[in-house]
Scaffold this motif. Structure first.
Motif, PDB file in Angstrom:
ATOM      1  N   LEU A 135       0.870  -1.090   0.205  1.00  0.00           N
ATOM      2  CA  LEU A 135      -0.173   0.248  -0.106  1.00  0.00           C
ATOM      3  C   LEU A 135       0.894   1.258   0.085  1.00  0.00           C
ATOM      4  CD1 LEU A 135      -3.008   1.060   0.507  1.00  0.00           C
ATOM      5  CD2 LEU A 135      -2.357   1.165   2.703  1.00  0.00           C
ATOM      6  N   ASP A 136       0.682   2.130  -0.940  1.00  0.00           N
ATOM      7  CA  ASP A 136       1.516   3.329  -1.164  1.00  0.00           C
ATOM      8  C   ASP A 136       0.578   4.571  -1.877  1.00  0.00           C
ATOM      9  OD1 ASP A 136       3.238   5.412  -1.448  1.00  0.00           O
ATOM     10  OD2 ASP A 136       4.813   4.287  -2.352  1.00  0.00           O
ATOM     11  N   ILE A 137      -0.301   5.264  -0.725  1.00  0.00           N
ATOM     12  CA  ILE A 137      -1.161   6.049  -1.255  1.00  0.00           C
ATOM     13  C   ILE A 137      -0.910   7.493  -1.140  1.00  0.00           C
ATOM     14  CG2 ILE A 137      -2.981   4.322  -1.652  1.00  0.00           C
ATOM     15  CD1 ILE A 137      -4.005   5.391   1.164  1.00  0.00           C
ATOM     16  N   LYS A 138      -1.482   8.115  -1.821  1.00  0.00           N
ATOM     17  CA  LYS A 138      -1.565   9.630  -1.287  1.00  0.00           C
ATOM     18  C   LYS A 138      -3.117   9.925  -0.729  1.00  0.00           C
ATOM     19  CE  LYS A 138       1.592  11.575  -5.172  1.00  0.00           C
ATOM     20  NZ  LYS A 138       2.547  11.351  -4.136  1.00  0.00           N
ATOM     21  N   LEU A 139      -3.200  10.824   0.127  1.00  0.00           N
ATOM     22  CA  LEU A 139      -4.312  11.073   0.824  1.00  0.00           C
ATOM     23  C   LEU A 139      -5.061  12.544   0.465  1.00  0.00           C
ATOM     24  CD1 LEU A 139      -3.087   9.588   4.483  1.00  0.00           C
ATOM     25  CD2 LEU A 139      -5.003   8.709   2.710  1.00  0.00           C
ATOM     26  N   SER A 140      -6.089  12.848   0.502  1.00  0.00           N
ATOM     27  CA  SER A 140      -6.731  13.931   0.010  1.00  0.00           C
ATOM     28  C   SER A 140      -7.849  14.348   1.122  1.00  0.00           C
ATOM     29  CB  SER A 140      -7.136  14.144  -1.459  1.00  0.00           C
ATOM     30  OG  SER A 140      -5.988  13.925  -2.194  1.00  0.00           O
ATOM     31  N   VAL A 141      -8.157  15.564   1.135  1.00  0.00           N
ATOM     32  CA  VAL A 141      -9.631  15.848   1.968  1.00  0.00           C
ATOM     33  C   VAL A 141     -10.577  15.308   1.237  1.00  0.00           C
ATOM     34  CG1 VAL A 141     -10.881  17.656   2.687  1.00  0.00           C
ATOM     35  CG2 VAL A 141      -8.396  18.072   2.890  1.00  0.00           C
ATOM     36  N   PRO A 142     -11.559  14.765   1.800  1.00  0.00           N
ATOM     37  CA  PRO A 142     -12.874  14.327   1.077  1.00  0.00           C
ATOM     38  C   PRO A 142     -13.590  15.515   0.354  1.00  0.00           C
ATOM     39  CG  PRO A 142     -12.891  13.657   3.338  1.00  0.00           C
ATOM     40  CD  PRO A 142     -11.537  14.464   3.262  1.00  0.00           C
ATOM     41  N   GLY A 143     -13.949  15.091  -0.876  1.00  0.00           N
ATOM     42  CA  GLY A 143     -14.673  15.971  -1.715  1.00  0.00           C
ATOM     43  C   GLY A 143     -13.731  17.181  -2.424  1.00  0.00           C
ATOM     44  N   SER A 144     -12.542  16.786  -2.029  1.00  0.00           N
ATOM     45  CA  SER A 144     -11.519  17.916  -2.851  1.00  0.00           C
ATOM     46  C   SER A 144     -11.120  17.209  -4.188  1.00  0.00           C
ATOM     47  CB  SER A 144     -10.211  18.087  -1.965  1.00  0.00           C
ATOM     48  OG  SER A 144      -9.494  17.089  -1.905  1.00  0.00           O
ATOM     49  N   ALA A 145     -10.562  18.349  -5.095  1.00  0.00           N
ATOM     50  CA  ALA A 145      -9.752  17.840  -6.291  1.00  0.00           C
ATOM     51  C   ALA A 145      -8.453  17.086  -6.130  1.00  0.00           C
ATOM     52  CB  ALA A 145      -9.796  18.936  -7.141  1.00  0.00           C
ATOM     53  N   GLY A 146      -7.777  17.038  -4.851  1.00  0.00           N
ATOM     54  CA  GLY A 146      -6.712  16.315  -4.556  1.00  0.00           C
ATOM     55  C   GLY A 146      -6.521  15.079  -5.150  1.00  0.00           C
ATOM     56  N   PRO A 147      -5.115  14.691  -5.313  1.00  0.00           N
ATOM     57  CA  PRO A 147      -4.741  13.217  -6.026  1.00  0.00           C
ATOM     58  C   PRO A 147      -4.966  11.922  -5.362  1.00  0.00           C
ATOM     59  CG  PRO A 147      -2.814  14.283  -5.015  1.00  0.00           C
ATOM     60  CD  PRO A 147      -4.070  15.173  -4.715  1.00  0.00           C
ATOM     61  N   GLY A 148      -5.632  11.916  -3.937  1.00  0.00           N
ATOM     62  CA  GLY A 148      -5.513  10.863  -3.443  1.00  0.00           C
ATOM     63  C   GLY A 148      -6.813  10.356  -2.937  1.00  0.00           C
ATOM     64  N   THR A 149      -6.879   9.315  -2.084  1.00  0.00           N
ATOM     65  CA  THR A 149      -7.960   8.834  -1.484  1.00  0.00           C
ATOM     66  C   THR A 149      -8.147   9.374  -0.143  1.00  0.00           C
ATOM     67  OG1 THR A 149      -9.325   6.933  -0.862  1.00  0.00           O
ATOM     68  CG2 THR A 149      -6.973   6.770  -0.425  1.00  0.00           C
ATOM     69  N   ASN A 150      -9.112   8.839   0.490  1.00  0.00           N
ATOM     70  CA  ASN A 150      -9.393   9.576   2.071  1.00  0.00           C
ATOM     71  C   ASN A 150      -9.700   8.410   2.899  1.00  0.00           C
ATOM     72  OD1 ASN A 150     -12.487   9.525   2.173  1.00  0.00           O
ATOM     73  ND2 ASN A 150     -12.013  10.745   0.341  1.00  0.00           N
ATOM     74  N   PRO A 151      -9.444   8.563   4.182  1.00  0.00           N
ATOM     75  CA  PRO A 151      -9.754   7.590   5.323  1.00  0.00           C
ATOM     76  C   PRO A 151     -11.304   6.920   5.050  1.00  0.00           C
ATOM     77  CG  PRO A 151      -8.472   9.399   6.269  1.00  0.00           C
ATOM     78  CD  PRO A 151      -9.003   9.985   4.891  1.00  0.00           C
ATOM     79  N   GLU A 152     -12.170   7.781   4.732  1.00  0.00           N
ATOM     80  CA  GLU A 152     -13.502   7.247   4.713  1.00  0.00           C
ATOM     81  C   GLU A 152     -13.737   6.354   3.524  1.00  0.00           C
ATOM     82  OE1 GLU A 152     -13.269  10.791   7.242  1.00  0.00           O
ATOM     83  OE2 GLU A 152     -12.815  10.629   5.157  1.00  0.00           O
ATOM     84  N   GLN A 153     -13.113   6.478   2.307  1.00  0.00           N
ATOM     85  CA  GLN A 153     -12.894   5.590   1.254  1.00  0.00           C
ATOM     86  C   GLN A 153     -12.180   4.240   1.702  1.00  0.00           C
ATOM     87  OE1 GLN A 153     -11.382   8.087  -1.706  1.00  0.00           O
ATOM     88  NE2 GLN A 153     -13.307   8.497  -2.857  1.00  0.00           N
ATOM     89  N   LEU A 154     -11.219   4.551   2.458  1.00  0.00           N
ATOM     90  CA  LEU A 154     -10.496   3.475   2.937  1.00  0.00           C
ATOM     91  C   LEU A 154     -11.203   2.310   3.746  1.00  0.00           C
ATOM     92  CD1 LEU A 154      -6.973   4.952   3.426  1.00  0.00           C
ATOM     93  CD2 LEU A 154      -7.573   3.382   1.593  1.00  0.00           C
ATOM     94  N   LEU A 155     -12.079   3.105   4.871  1.00  0.00           N
ATOM     95  CA  LEU A 155     -12.969   2.370   5.588  1.00  0.00           C
ATOM     96  C   LEU A 155     -13.996   1.603   5.030  1.00  0.00           C
ATOM     97  CD1 LEU A 155     -13.788   1.540   8.512  1.00  0.00           C
ATOM     98  CD2 LEU A 155     -14.921   3.689   8.688  1.00  0.00           C
ATOM     99  N   ALA A 156     -14.618   2.301   4.028  1.00  0.00           N
ATOM    100  CA  ALA A 156     -15.603   1.799   3.198  1.00  0.00           C
ATOM    101  C   ALA A 156     -15.329   0.354   2.462  1.00  0.00           C
ATOM    102  CB  ALA A 156     -16.177   2.576   2.321  1.00  0.00           C
ATOM    103  N   ALA A 157     -13.936   0.694   1.850  1.00  0.00           N
ATOM    104  CA  ALA A 157     -13.579  -0.550   1.198  1.00  0.00           C
ATOM    105  C   ALA A 157     -13.014  -1.619   2.025  1.00  0.00           C
ATOM    106  CB  ALA A 157     -11.971   0.084   0.547  1.00  0.00           C
TER     107      ALA A 157
END
Length: 140
Positions: A32-54
């Protein structure tokens, strides 16, 4: 409520995270090697809520497999869980809530309900969140 004590650890997931919601996270095994972004932003990464959902949806499908074996049912090949994790505010404090939308094509509704009820008792993510956040499980 009594907290269960683990008798035998079967796996430990280890990550190293920097930068918070706009940072990066890597697992100790390099898978696992990911970039994180604020939920709903145009950032390049995922967010903790998506990771929890997955993670929760994958675990819940595994729990349904175990439940199916215990109930002498066959888990359909097309089984799917669409998880939705909400990050919200109440009285200026952050909270989570979750919905698991479960698809069990071909199973009779009463068997599907038995299966999801039992899986919700088996799944470690369900156990971890029980009584802590609002969770809705819906057959779709």
């Amino acid at each position: 409520m009594m907290i269960a004590s683990i008798e035998k650890v079967v796996y430990t997931g280890k990550t190293h995270t920097t930068g918070g919601r706009t940072g990066e996270s890597q697992s100790s095994d390099g898978r696992l090697d990911i970039k994180l972004s604020v939920p709903g932003s145009a950032g390049p990464g995922t967010n903790p809520e998506q990771l929890l959902a997955a993670g929760w949806s994958a675990c819940f499908i595994g729990a349904m497999g175990k439940a199916a074996a215990e109930l002498n049912l066959t888990l359909p090949k097309e089984t799917a869980v669409d998880a939705e994790i909400d990050l919200g505010l109440t009285d200026n404090a952050y909270f989570l809530q979750a919905r698991l939308n479960v698809s069990l094509p071909g199973l009779e509704p009463e068997h599907a309900q038995q299966l999801t009820d039992k899986a919700h008792q088996i799944c470690p993510y369900s156990k971890a969140t029980r009584g802590n956040i609002a969770v809705t499980i819906r057959l779709i």
